[in-house]
Design a protein around this motif. Sequence first.
Motif, PDB file in Angstrom:
ATOM      1  N   GLU A   1      55.054  47.659  39.102  1.00  0.00           N
ATOM      2  CA  GLU A   1      54.004  46.995  38.305  1.00  0.00           C
ATOM      3  C   GLU A   1      53.527  45.722  38.981  1.00  0.00           C
ATOM      4  OE1 GLU A   1      55.603  48.533  33.946  1.00  0.00           O
ATOM      5  OE2 GLU A   1      55.919  46.441  34.518  1.00  0.00           O
ATOM      6  N   ARG A   2      54.489  44.929  39.463  1.00  0.00           N
ATOM      7  CA  ARG A   2      54.096  43.641  40.046  1.00  0.00           C
ATOM      8  C   ARG A   2      53.357  43.825  41.370  1.00  0.00           C
ATOM      9  NH1 ARG A   2      55.403  38.129  38.635  1.00  0.00           N
ATOM     10  NH2 ARG A   2      56.694  39.004  37.001  1.00  0.00           N
ATOM     11  N   MET A   3      53.807  44.769  42.176  1.00  0.00           N
ATOM     12  CA  MET A   3      53.139  44.983  43.462  1.00  0.00           C
ATOM     13  C   MET A   3      51.729  45.536  43.259  1.00  0.00           C
ATOM     14  SD  MET A   3      55.180  43.794  45.732  1.00  0.00           S
ATOM     15  CE  MET A   3      54.176  44.166  47.153  1.00  0.00           C
ATOM     16  N   VAL A   4      51.595  46.498  42.339  1.00  0.00           N
ATOM     17  CA  VAL A   4      50.275  47.106  42.103  1.00  0.00           C
ATOM     18  C   VAL A   4      49.318  46.036  41.555  1.00  0.00           C
ATOM     19  CG1 VAL A   4      49.015  48.781  40.673  1.00  0.00           C
ATOM     20  CG2 VAL A   4      51.137  49.458  41.824  1.00  0.00           C
ATOM     21  N   LYS A   5      49.827  45.222  40.623  1.00  0.00           N
ATOM     22  CA  LYS A   5      48.963  44.183  40.037  1.00  0.00           C
ATOM     23  C   LYS A   5      48.567  43.143  41.094  1.00  0.00           C
ATOM     24  CE  LYS A   5      48.454  40.749  36.406  1.00  0.00           C
ATOM     25  NZ  LYS A   5      47.794  39.851  37.332  1.00  0.00           N
ATOM     26  N   SER A   6      49.543  42.730  41.897  1.00  0.00           N
ATOM     27  CA  SER A   6      49.250  41.705  42.909  1.00  0.00           C
ATOM     28  C   SER A   6      48.268  42.250  43.939  1.00  0.00           C
ATOM     29  CB  SER A   6      50.537  41.251  43.607  1.00  0.00           C
ATOM     30  OG  SER A   6      51.462  40.799  42.663  1.00  0.00           O
ATOM     31  N   PHE A   7      48.473  43.516  44.346  1.00  0.00           N
ATOM     32  CA  PHE A   7      47.550  44.125  45.304  1.00  0.00           C
ATOM     33  C   PHE A   7      46.136  44.125  44.717  1.00  0.00           C
ATOM     34  CE2 PHE A   7      45.114  47.479  47.241  1.00  0.00           C
ATOM     35  CZ  PHE A   7      45.445  47.378  48.579  1.00  0.00           C
ATOM     36  N   LYS A   8      46.025  44.524  43.457  1.00  0.00           N
ATOM     37  CA  LYS A   8      44.700  44.608  42.805  1.00  0.00           C
ATOM     38  C   LYS A   8      44.076  43.211  42.683  1.00  0.00           C
ATOM     39  CE  LYS A   8      42.429  46.572  38.727  1.00  0.00           C
ATOM     40  NZ  LYS A   8      41.485  45.488  38.635  1.00  0.00           N
ATOM     41  N   ASP A   9      44.896  42.239  42.271  1.00  0.00           N
ATOM     42  CA  ASP A   9      44.382  40.859  42.147  1.00  0.00           C
ATOM     43  C   ASP A   9      43.790  40.393  43.478  1.00  0.00           C
ATOM     44  OD1 ASP A   9      45.264  40.765  39.573  1.00  0.00           O
ATOM     45  OD2 ASP A   9      46.989  39.450  39.963  1.00  0.00           O
ATOM     46  N   VAL A  10      44.541  40.622  44.555  1.00  0.00           N
ATOM     47  CA  VAL A  10      44.095  40.144  45.872  1.00  0.00           C
ATOM     48  C   VAL A  10      42.865  40.941  46.327  1.00  0.00           C
ATOM     49  CG1 VAL A  10      44.737  39.879  48.310  1.00  0.00           C
ATOM     50  CG2 VAL A  10      46.398  39.326  46.524  1.00  0.00           C
ATOM     51  N   TYR A  11      42.905  42.248  46.118  1.00  0.00           N
ATOM     52  CA  TYR A  11      41.773  43.085  46.552  1.00  0.00           C
ATOM     53  C   TYR A  11      40.501  42.698  45.786  1.00  0.00           C
ATOM     54  CZ  TYR A  11      38.846  47.042  47.702  1.00  0.00           C
ATOM     55  OH  TYR A  11      37.804  47.815  48.134  1.00  0.00           O
ATOM     56  N   ASP A  12      40.612  42.573  44.457  1.00  0.00           N
ATOM     57  CA  ASP A  12      39.437  42.216  43.638  1.00  0.00           C
ATOM     58  C   ASP A  12      38.890  40.844  44.052  1.00  0.00           C
ATOM     59  OD1 ASP A  12      39.787  44.563  42.338  1.00  0.00           O
ATOM     60  OD2 ASP A  12      40.591  43.705  40.475  1.00  0.00           O
ATOM     61  N   PHE A  13      39.805  39.911  44.282  1.00  0.00           N
ATOM     62  CA  PHE A  13      39.393  38.569  44.702  1.00  0.00           C
ATOM     63  C   PHE A  13      38.648  38.647  46.043  1.00  0.00           C
ATOM     64  CE2 PHE A  13      39.806  34.309  46.352  1.00  0.00           C
ATOM     65  CZ  PHE A  13      39.870  33.471  45.245  1.00  0.00           C
ATOM     66  N   SER A  14      39.185  39.456  46.952  1.00  0.00           N
ATOM     67  CA  SER A  14      38.564  39.555  48.287  1.00  0.00           C
ATOM     68  C   SER A  14      37.166  40.176  48.187  1.00  0.00           C
ATOM     69  CB  SER A  14      39.448  40.356  49.248  1.00  0.00           C
ATOM     70  OG  SER A  14      39.326  41.736  49.001  1.00  0.00           O
ATOM     71  N   LYS A  15      37.012  41.114  47.250  1.00  0.00           N
ATOM     72  CA  LYS A  15      35.688  41.738  47.071  1.00  0.00           C
ATOM     73  C   LYS A  15      34.722  40.732  46.447  1.00  0.00           C
ATOM     74  CE  LYS A  15      35.911  45.132  49.111  1.00  0.00           C
ATOM     75  NZ  LYS A  15      35.006  45.428  50.160  1.00  0.00           N
ATOM     76  N   ASN A  16      35.204  40.042  45.410  1.00  0.00           N
ATOM     77  CA  ASN A  16      34.351  39.051  44.722  1.00  0.00           C
ATOM     78  C   ASN A  16      33.879  37.960  45.654  1.00  0.00           C
ATOM     79  OD1 ASN A  16      34.387  40.203  42.275  1.00  0.00           O
ATOM     80  ND2 ASN A  16      36.151  39.056  41.496  1.00  0.00           N
ATOM     81  N   LYS A  17      34.779  37.502  46.519  1.00  0.00           N
ATOM     82  CA  LYS A  17      34.451  36.371  47.396  1.00  0.00           C
ATOM     83  C   LYS A  17      34.000  36.844  48.768  1.00  0.00           C
ATOM     84  CE  LYS A  17      36.134  33.044  44.653  1.00  0.00           C
ATOM     85  NZ  LYS A  17      35.260  32.258  43.846  1.00  0.00           N
ATOM     86  N   ASN A  18      33.945  38.159  48.939  1.00  0.00           N
ATOM     87  CA  ASN A  18      33.547  38.730  50.217  1.00  0.00           C
ATOM     88  C   ASN A  18      34.374  38.142  51.370  1.00  0.00           C
ATOM     89  OD1 ASN A  18      32.170  40.359  51.930  1.00  0.00           O
ATOM     90  ND2 ASN A  18      30.456  38.911  52.229  1.00  0.00           N
ATOM     91  N   THR A  19      35.661  38.231  51.217  1.00  0.00           N
ATOM     92  CA  THR A  19      36.560  37.654  52.210  1.00  0.00           C
ATOM     93  C   THR A  19      37.671  38.654  52.539  1.00  0.00           C
ATOM     94  OG1 THR A  19      37.899  35.712  52.658  1.00  0.00           O
ATOM     95  CG2 THR A  19      37.991  36.514  50.437  1.00  0.00           C
ATOM     96  N   SER A  20      38.490  38.309  53.538  1.00  0.00           N
ATOM     97  CA  SER A  20      39.560  39.239  53.934  1.00  0.00           C
ATOM     98  C   SER A  20      40.699  39.192  52.911  1.00  0.00           C
ATOM     99  CB  SER A  20      40.111  38.835  55.307  1.00  0.00           C
ATOM    100  OG  SER A  20      40.790  37.600  55.183  1.00  0.00           O
TER     101      SER A  20
END
Length: 413
Positions: free
Chosen positions: A370-389
Amino acid sequence: MSSQSLLENTIKQLEYIGEILNLDKNIIEFLKHPKRTLEVSIPIRMDDGTIKVFKGYRVQHMDARGPYKGGIRYHPDVTLDEIKALAMIMTWKSAVVDIPYGGAKGGVICNPREMSINEIERLTRRYTAMIADIIGPFRDVPAPDIGTGPREMAWIMDTYSQLHGYLIPEVVTGKPLSVWGSEGRLEATGRGVAICTRESLKIFNLKNPSIAIQGFGKVGYYAATSLYDMGFKIVAISDSKGGIYNKNGLNPYKVMEYKNKNGKVIGYENSKDITNEELLKIECDILIPAAIENQLTKENANDVKAKIIVEGANGPTTPEADKIFEEKKIFVIPDILANAGGVTVSYLEWIQNIHREHWSIEEVNKKLEERMVKSFKDVYDFSKNKNTSMREAAMMIAIKRVADALKDLGVWP
Ligand code: NAD
């Protein structure tokens, strides 16, 4: 050892992200330095009767979000700067997966491969006694890293407990199951690497992806077996002596059986021997560096064929290589996210110890998942929103969490 300093890179990265986040320069200055650095000279009687003095460190970077937390490394190339960098990386790692810990790291300059078990035990116990004043269940909780494992963690717990007169399992994580270790801790980092890999494949949707893994220790081996169990194809594996390649896939369980007998993976049946350098450049979809730092550099980054890099090791990619990967549109899952499964299950072990509970493997793995999937999603969504790596996104999330804690604690106005 690479000439490029991991500490310089880590500080540069902090400065860069601090600027993007528009953080007060004073907070960045504050975060650049570990809060405490302890250097010890550890005298050990060797088996031949001579006394050898080993240099050891414990570096505590930041505890704004919880007790210091970080592994202990036994390796001949350990330096104080490296330990400082790794302590800072631990601060970001705990923050990115939102675990209530700070960051620390320990290390002893030694070569455990050339020492007897008795010598390693004496070294571990005396090192523990010499850092005992600054560690503790709610101060600083060590864990395994390169060259250490459950055996050393048990000795640390025992030595610390003897100094206090009662059993204190929550002083260290990564212990054997028989002495308050957690189910799933040994596999946790590799399992977390595998979960991140699997999640990234939901984005890229590659057909029958092939995976190459550098390093076949605690992280590399369990990443390999977890991915193999998930049905993925592992085409290359290496350890410090070299690697093996089979485009049709390798069974990591069998490769480990072979390594246990022969002390290396090279020479394994039905595979081609390759060098570690060749492994990094091999034809594959996913590359998992899971050995040591500074493996992917400006010298070899252009030759990397993988479309996804999952950083099992700490700091395996230099900033120059990172730039090249960005240009080549290679998707890099950064260390502070990819290998955070270890600190996550360390945290679960600590909670179990404090409550004197023992959870089932299913419960531990469910919480890790749960924690890994959530953290991965948080980071991925953030990277998409901010257009960053992914790396910048993970660093931004982590540094912001730490800076916010410092502000709210009143450390900074
Ligand atoms: P380990 O000592 O169990 O294994 C290291 C592996 O790397 C071994 O197979 C070794 O042969 C291989 N290796 C060493 N030098 C190499 C080289 N030059 N080229 C190729 N292979 C080499 O260590 P580990 O715990 O698996 O740690 C590996 C990395 O993962 C480190 O960067 C460590 O900081 C990081 N890490 C470990 C954990 C953990 O829980 N163990 C958690 C987070 C991050």
